[in-house]
Motif scaffolding. Structure first.
Motif, PDB file in Angstrom:
ATOM      1  N   LEU A 145      10.591   3.078   6.024  1.00 18.68           N
ATOM      2  CA  LEU A 145      11.031   3.798   4.832  1.00 18.68           C
ATOM      3  C   LEU A 145      10.701   5.292   4.921  1.00 18.68           C
ATOM      4  CD1 LEU A 145       9.956   1.249   2.064  1.00 18.68           C
ATOM      5  CD2 LEU A 145      12.224   1.570   3.045  1.00 18.68           C
ATOM      6  N   ASN A 188       0.284  -0.600  -2.698  1.00 20.33           N
ATOM      7  CA  ASN A 188       0.397  -1.760  -1.815  1.00 20.33           C
ATOM      8  C   ASN A 188       1.812  -2.316  -1.745  1.00 20.33           C
ATOM      9  OD1 ASN A 188      -2.246  -1.863  -0.989  1.00 20.33           O
ATOM     10  ND2 ASN A 188      -2.894  -3.076  -2.771  1.00 20.33           N
ATOM     11  N   ASN A 207       7.759   3.283  -0.619  1.00 22.94           N
ATOM     12  CA  ASN A 207       6.431   3.660  -0.145  1.00 22.94           C
ATOM     13  C   ASN A 207       6.497   4.223   1.278  1.00 22.94           C
ATOM     14  OD1 ASN A 207       3.752   3.950   0.394  1.00 22.94           O
ATOM     15  ND2 ASN A 207       3.177   1.882  -0.296  1.00 22.94           N
ATOM     16  N   GLN A 208       6.027   5.449   1.440  1.00 22.29           N
ATOM     17  CA  GLN A 208       6.095   6.113   2.732  1.00 22.29           C
ATOM     18  C   GLN A 208       5.053   5.599   3.714  1.00 22.29           C
ATOM     19  OE1 GLN A 208       8.851   8.480   3.283  1.00 22.29           O
ATOM     20  NE2 GLN A 208       9.206   6.960   1.679  1.00 22.29           N
ATOM     21  N   LYS A 209       4.184   4.709   3.252  1.00 22.39           N
ATOM     22  CA  LYS A 209       3.254   4.077   4.198  1.00 22.39           C
ATOM     23  C   LYS A 209       4.009   3.125   5.113  1.00 22.39           C
ATOM     24  CE  LYS A 209      -1.160   4.307   1.828  1.00 22.39           C
ATOM     25  NZ  LYS A 209      -2.226   3.569   1.154  1.00 22.39           N
ATOM     26  N   ASN A 210       5.174   2.664   4.653  1.00 26.02           N
ATOM     27  CA  ASN A 210       6.023   1.818   5.489  1.00 26.02           C
ATOM     28  C   ASN A 210       6.795   2.736   6.443  1.00 26.02           C
ATOM     29  OD1 ASN A 210       8.362   0.504   6.481  1.00 26.02           O
ATOM     30  ND2 ASN A 210       8.223  -1.018   4.836  1.00 26.02           N
ATOM     31  N   VAL A 218      12.489  -5.760   4.285  1.00 24.70           N
ATOM     32  CA  VAL A 218      11.590  -5.010   3.420  1.00 24.70           C
ATOM     33  C   VAL A 218      11.416  -5.791   2.110  1.00 24.70           C
ATOM     34  CG1 VAL A 218      13.413  -3.617   2.328  1.00 24.70           C
ATOM     35  CG2 VAL A 218      11.128  -2.635   2.624  1.00 24.70           C
ATOM     36  N   ASP A 253       6.113  -2.130  -0.893  1.00 30.21           N
ATOM     37  CA  ASP A 253       7.099  -1.492  -0.016  1.00 30.21           C
ATOM     38  C   ASP A 253       8.015  -0.664  -0.911  1.00 30.21           C
ATOM     39  OD1 ASP A 253       6.443  -2.225   2.512  1.00 30.21           O
ATOM     40  OD2 ASP A 253       7.744  -3.983   2.601  1.00 30.21           O
TER      41      ASP A 253
END
Lengths: 533, 347
Positions: free
Chosen positions: A302, A417, A296-299, A371, A419
């Motif tokens: 990552l 939602n 997930n690029q929201k992290n 993570v 990782d």
């Protein structure tokens, strides 16, 4: 006292002997002419071809219904006619004309006509169930259907799409089970409240294929009877019974006992165990399903390109394939599975600790980071995830596994939602666009977008790649089109937040005397009709 | 005249008790429904996914979301559900595409058959074993009972089932394999009660009966084993207590045979608690045989509810739970009535 001990012993002995006396004469091998399979079929929710989109349901539908077109199972690039005898596309690239095979009959005895084919497409589009998008992507809707998909006579079907696309893309979509042709005369008599006979077709069939649906008992079994009047020749067996047996170990027992002719969900342990049994043969076929990790690029960690690269280098593909997946999956690192037009078969990544550490240091995480990964708590996902956890740890990446049931992890994944998510993706039809669309298109990265592709699910914002991928579908020259996909895959392999790891191999174990099961490249073309015993 | 008024008074009292009972049952079921419903709604699983699958477009997803009334407030959803249930409509199952009522009618008899047979095995072996263990405290039979009990308690049902299949089905060929029937016998008997053994007898199909029995015996024995372990342990401890009582000594002094003392007097006196134990064990088998059902591919209610729960198929979960709840209540009632029969003091 002694007497009561006798009573006790007596009761027990009586019970046991009664039990065995009754069971003495029961063993019956599978009936001749009936093929019995042990398989996990609890994913079936409907056998209506316009609705069924699960692996098991689609397999049943594929044996019951015919479509306009199909393809050669050994060479997917060869498109063949099923209900259509011939087909052509006009110069403008918009209008397709199909000629219906003469003399075909539905199970009911009704003749198969172009009206049935038109009705089936109308029905699937208007019902708007899960697989409907495969047809809807050509611009059909309730206002234009009558004009766009029509049968001027009983043998001619004319379909007009909204923009010119690679003709093979359109044809492959017509090979999907959602495009199965239903017996419109029969279905119309079963309509309730404008449901296009959906309630009826969930558990009954109105088809022209090799088999008639005799019964489906959810979570228990389904039974198909051979159709005498099948145009391509009657099935070589009379009946196929597919029983829901959840446990791989139990499937193996039943196979070795002769209670089933095929065990369909064997895992590594059973496959190795069966190697010593000379009377059992393993058939296998490469399937389109890919096992991958979605980062997930929201992290923010990552989202760093070096981290993504490093993580790809920290997976020990070879060891996982040999020790965990043996015989059930093979290493494959691009988003188009082997067998598809333009599939990239390079596997550039292997476990490389030094290089990965270097990349992590460059990204500002020389000691690694922490993570989480959401994992379906079943084999082989849990085992693969643990292996990944172990090899990542070598570079200091602390991976916490969050086990959950499949629907639970999927819910979280769909809501972005997670990782990291580990899962499978199976193509919806045999054209490269199916996987290219989901892995390499994300037109709107906002939470409320309409198109929630896998790229979107991992918040990967890629306007340029999306454009290029969309253009590929409009390229009408197959060689050029294949090249575009190769380019996209190379770029994708290097930069995407997807660690594509393995492609599925489907295995079916059977006694040596039972032959003829065809494991096609897609989950809806596992065919029973040639099985003999 | 006076007798008449007396009996009508008794009738009224009886009616009142019955009404109270009915209200209590209704409230219990409502409570059960309420708890299950809200647990279902706060579960971290998206029920829409069960309907539309992983690949659905947003429109399809939204339509299903609305069709399931998930856009309404929770209280409204519950109200809709309860009013439907009161009209006998439990909704449709997503997984089987059928009305819940039909599903329950199909799956419950299979569980009932298995649990009843399992409990039967548990009682027939467990009670005598427990009695013997109590009578011969510390002797070999007591040790055996303890060992067997411990194993029944600690060995996972799952493992026991697979081992049983390996030995009695694969190696020895004594019993039928997973499923309720061999394929050859499928659909030979029309379902009347849903309990295959009974249906086969009703249809006069003896081959089907023996085949069904051969499939039933192993899973029932596996279930019965754990139930037997529990029953024998409880029987032993009840008996040990009874055998210490003065009336036993009196009976011995009076010269009654040991057999009559143990099996007549002592066992009679532990009947009430024993019934409770058996009923509890039965109820446990009715709702908790999921693993056995999985290993033996037994299409029962346990695996139905579990699969439904894992798929957020909430109508099915609620319907199934309600049936299990109602069965509990019925079993309780039945036990109460039985107490009165075996122990007149309970009146």
């Amino acid at each position: 006292m002694k007497l009561s001990t006798k009573i006790l012993t007596g009761t027990m002995l009586a019970g046991v002997s009664l039990a065995f006396a009754l069971t003495g004469a029961v063993q019956a091998a599978t009936p001749k002419d009936t093929v019995v399979m042990a398989k996990q079929i609890d994913d079936i929710i409907s056998l209506d071809p316009a609705e069924s989109f699960e692996f098991s349901g689609s397999e049943a539908v594929g044996n019951i219904y015919d479509r306009l077109l199909t393809y050669d199972f050994k060479d997917v690039s060869k498109i063949k006619g099923q209900i259509a005898e011939s087909w052509a596309v006009a110069e403008d690239g918009l209008t397709y004309t199909f000629k219906i095979r003469k003399g075909m009959k539905f199970h009911s005895g009704n003749p198969v006509t172009a009206e049935d084919a038109a009705y089936s497409i109308h029905r699937a589009v208007l019902l708007n169930k899960s697989p409907a998008f495969i047809l809807q992507q050509f611009g059909f809707n309730k206002d234009n259907l009558a004009d766009r998909v029509r049968a001027p006579d009983a043998e001619t079907l004319i379909i007009r799409v909204d923009k010119p696309v690679a003709p093979t893309f359109f044809y492959y979509c017509l090979t999907a089970s959602v495009a199965s042709v239903v017996d419109s005369k029969l279905v119309k008599t079963k309509e309730v409240n404008g449901d296009f006979g959906n309630e009826f077709l969930k558990t009954n069939s109105a088809a022209s294929g090799a088999y008639v649906l005799r019964s489906w008992k959810a979570k228990e079994s389904y039974t198909l009877d051979a159709f005498d009047g099948y145009w391509a020749g009657k099935a070589k067996n009379k009946r196929v019974v597919v029983r829901h047996i959840a446990e791989a170990a139990t499937q193996r027992l039943m196979l070795e006992k002769g209670d089933v002719d095929y065990a369909r969900n064997l895992e590594k342990d059973q496959i190795i165990g069966l190697a010593s049994n000379k009377s059992v043969v393993l058939d296998s076929g490469v399937k389109g399903s890919l096992m991958y990790l979605g980062l997930n690029q929201k992290n923010p960690i990552l989202a760093k390109p070096e981290v993504r690269q490093a993580l790809k280098m920290l997976v020990d593909y070879k060891s996982i394939e040999e020790n965990i997946l043996k015989g059930t999956r093979v290493t494959h690192q691009a988003f188009l599975p082997t067998g598809f037009l333009g599939a990239l078969n390079d596997n550039p990544y292997s476990f490389d600790l030094a290089k990965a550490k270097e990349l992590l240091a460059k990204a500002g995480h020389p000691d690694g980071f922490s993570v989480t990964m959401d994992v379906r708590n079943v084999s082989p996902y849990a085992d693969v995830a643990q292996a990944v956890q172990a090899s990542w740890a070598k570079a200091g990446v602390k991976l916490e596994l969050i086990p959950g049931d499949g629907k639970q992890t999927l819910t979280k994944y769909r809501a972005r939602n997670h990782d990291i998510y580990i899962g499978d993706w199976g193509p919806d039809y045999q054209d490269p666009h199916t996987n290219a669309e989901t892995f390499a298109i994300n037109l709107d990265n906002s939470d409320t977008t309409k198109s929630k592709t896998l790229a979107w699910r991992n918040s990967w914002d890629i306007p340029a790649m999306s454009k290029k991928t969309l253009a590929a579908v409009e390229e009408r020259d197959p060689a050029k089109r294949a090249q575009i996909y190769l380019d996209i895959q190379k770029e994708h392999q290097a930069s995407s937040p997807f660690v594509v790891m393995f492609q599925q191999i489907e295995v079916a174990a059977h006694p040596a005397n039972v032959k003829g099961f065809i494991i096609g490249p897609s989950f809806d073309v596992n065919l029973y009709s040639q099985i003999t015993k | 005249m006076s007798t008449l008024s007396l009996s009508s008074g008794a009738l009224r009292r009886g009616g009142l008790a019955a009404a109270k009972l009915l209200i209590a049952i209704a409230l219990t079921l409502l409570g059960l429904l309420l708890v299950t419903f809200f647990i279902g709604r706060v579960m971290p699983i998206d029920p829409v996914l069960a309907v539309v699958g992983d690949r659905a477009t947003k429109e399809v997803y939204d339509a299903a979301y609305k069709a399931l009334a998930l856009d309404r407030p929770l209280t409204v959803q519950f109200w809709i559900y309860v009013t439907n249930v009161l009209q006998g409509n439990f909704g449709n199952s997503v997984l089987t595409s059928r009305p819940i009522v039909e599903d329950v009618i199909r799956f419950f008899p299979a569980t009932l058959e298995l649990a009843t047979f399992g409990t039967f095995i548990g009682v027939v072996i467990g009670v005598p074993l427990g009695v013997q263990a109590a009578v011969h405290q510390g002797k070999w039979i007591d040790q055996v009972a303890r060992f067997v009990g411990l194993l029944g308690y600690s060995a996972p049902v799952f493992w026991l089932g697979l081992m049983g299949l390996l030995i009695f089905y694969a190696k020895l060929d004594w019993v039928g394999g997973p499923g309720r029937l061999d394929v050859a016998f499928d659909d030979l008997v029309d379902p009347v009660t849903g309990v295959l053994l009974i249906d086969a007898v009703l249809a006069g199909e003896w081959e089907v009966f023996t085949n069904a029995f051969s499939h039933l015996i192993l899973p029932a024995a596996v279930l019965g084993y754990s139930s037997m372990a529990y029953i024998s342990r409880m029987t032993r401890s009840f008996m040990v207590e009874q055998l210490r009582q003065e009336y036993i000594t009196t009976a011995r002094v009076k010269g009654l045979s040991e057999r009559r003392i143990v099996w007549g007097h002592a066992l009679g006196n532990i009947a009430v608690p024993l019934i409770t134990v058996i009923a509890l064990s039965y109820a446990h088998l009715l709702e908790g045989s999921v693993l056995t059902e999985t290993v033996f591919a037994w299409p029962g209610l346990g695996s139905y509810i579990t699969a439904s729960l894992l798929n957020a198929d909430m109508n099915a979960v609620l319907g199934g739970t309600l049936v299990v709840g109602a069965t509990f209540i019925l079993l309780n009632l039945f036990c109460d009535l039985l107490y009165r029969v075996v122990d007149p003091r309970a009146k």
